[in-house]
Design a protein around this motif. Structure first.
Motif, mmCIF file in Angstrom:
data_model
loop_
_atom_site.group_PDB
_atom_site.id
_atom_site.type_symbol
_atom_site.label_atom_id
_atom_site.label_comp_id
_atom_site.label_asym_id
_atom_site.label_seq_id
_atom_site.Cartn_x
_atom_site.Cartn_y
_atom_site.Cartn_z
ATOM 1 N N GLU A 89 -1.378 -13.478 -5.619
ATOM 2 C CA GLU A 89 -1.634 -14.265 -4.405
ATOM 3 C C GLU A 89 -0.505 -15.247 -4.159
ATOM 4 O O GLU A 89 0.035 -15.839 -5.089
ATOM 5 N N GLN A 92 5.611 -12.903 -2.849
ATOM 6 C CA GLN A 92 6.216 -11.840 -2.055
ATOM 7 C C GLN A 92 5.488 -10.511 -2.264
ATOM 8 O O GLN A 92 5.482 -9.660 -1.393
ATOM 9 N N MET A 93 4.888 -10.353 -3.417
ATOM 10 C CA MET A 93 4.182 -9.114 -3.757
ATOM 11 C C MET A 93 2.668 -9.291 -3.644
ATOM 12 O O MET A 93 1.900 -8.682 -4.379
ATOM 13 N N GLU A 94 2.225 -10.110 -2.696
ATOM 14 C CA GLU A 94 0.804 -10.420 -2.559
ATOM 15 C C GLU A 94 -0.033 -9.153 -2.406
ATOM 16 O O GLU A 94 0.291 -8.257 -1.632
ATOM 17 N N THR A 95 -1.106 -9.107 -3.165
ATOM 18 C CA THR A 95 -2.018 -7.966 -3.160
ATOM 19 C C THR A 95 -3.318 -8.343 -2.463
ATOM 20 O O THR A 95 -3.629 -9.523 -2.287
ATOM 21 N N ASP A 96 -4.095 -7.327 -2.104
ATOM 22 C CA ASP A 96 -5.378 -7.579 -1.458
ATOM 23 C C ASP A 96 -6.462 -7.800 -2.518
ATOM 24 O O ASP A 96 -6.168 -7.895 -3.719
ATOM 25 N N PHE A 101 -0.973 -3.723 -3.225
ATOM 26 C CA PHE A 101 0.106 -4.266 -2.403
ATOM 27 C C PHE A 101 0.258 -3.380 -1.184
ATOM 28 O O PHE A 101 0.459 -2.176 -1.299
ATOM 29 N N ARG A 102 0.186 -3.978 0.014
ATOM 30 C CA ARG A 102 0.209 -3.210 1.257
ATOM 31 C C ARG A 102 1.253 -3.717 2.249
ATOM 32 O O ARG A 102 1.179 -3.399 3.422
ATOM 33 N N LYS A 103 2.204 -4.510 1.807
ATOM 34 C CA LYS A 103 3.100 -5.179 2.758
ATOM 35 C C LYS A 103 4.502 -4.589 2.771
ATOM 36 O O LYS A 103 5.491 -5.308 2.712
ATOM 37 N N GLY A 104 4.610 -3.305 2.865
ATOM 38 C CA GLY A 104 5.909 -2.648 2.928
ATOM 39 C C GLY A 104 6.152 -1.790 1.719
ATOM 40 O O GLY A 104 5.791 -2.153 0.605
ATOM 41 N N LEU A 107 2.157 2.048 -1.218
ATOM 42 C CA LEU A 107 1.010 1.295 -1.725
ATOM 43 C C LEU A 107 1.055 1.346 -3.243
ATOM 44 O O LEU A 107 1.251 2.408 -3.834
#
Length: 127
Positions: A89, A92-96, A101-104, A107
């Motif tokens: 959290e 840069q590697m924030e996960t749900d 990790f879904r931000k580029g 997955l």
């Protein structure tokens, strides 16, 4: 010279019995032992070894990546088996909430073995 060698990866653990239980029971992999060294069977005929090291320090990077066709189903199944996914959290590697990790990029979801080594499942439609 080494292009034909069947290379493999190795990493340390402080407790081979805990490692064997995790890789067998929670990840569902075949694990054998020879002279105190665990051989972990991976897909495609590949393997990695885990060797005992009393002063083990977890690797500061991902030691094994498991390509999977459906990361959602894999994370759900591994979570049901007791695997705890890392939550990054505010980074840069924030996960749900599931640890994905879904931000580029692909997955990916990271988790640790009992020795603190980091592993991942990474979605790959070729898997």
């Amino acid at each position: 010279m080494l292009s034909e060698s069947k290379a493999f990866s190795g990493f340390s653990v402080p407790d081979t019995e805990a490692a064997r239980a995790f890789y067998t029971d929670q990840l569902g992999l075949e694990v054998t032992e020879d002279h105190g060294i665990l051989q972990i069977q991976l897909g495609g005929g590949h393997h990695a070894i885990a060797y005992p090291k009393p002063n083990h320090e977890p690797a500061g990077f991902t030691i094994l990546n498991f390509p999977v066709a459906d990361i959602e189903a894999t994370v759900d199944e591994l979570t049901a088996r007791g695997v705890v996914f890392e939550k990054y959290e505010g980074t840069q590697m924030e996960t749900d909430a599931k640890g994905i990790f879904r931000k580029g990029g692909p997955l990916i979801a990271w988790f640790k073995d009992p020795a603190g080594n980091v592993l991942s499942v990474i979605e790959d439609d070729q898997a």
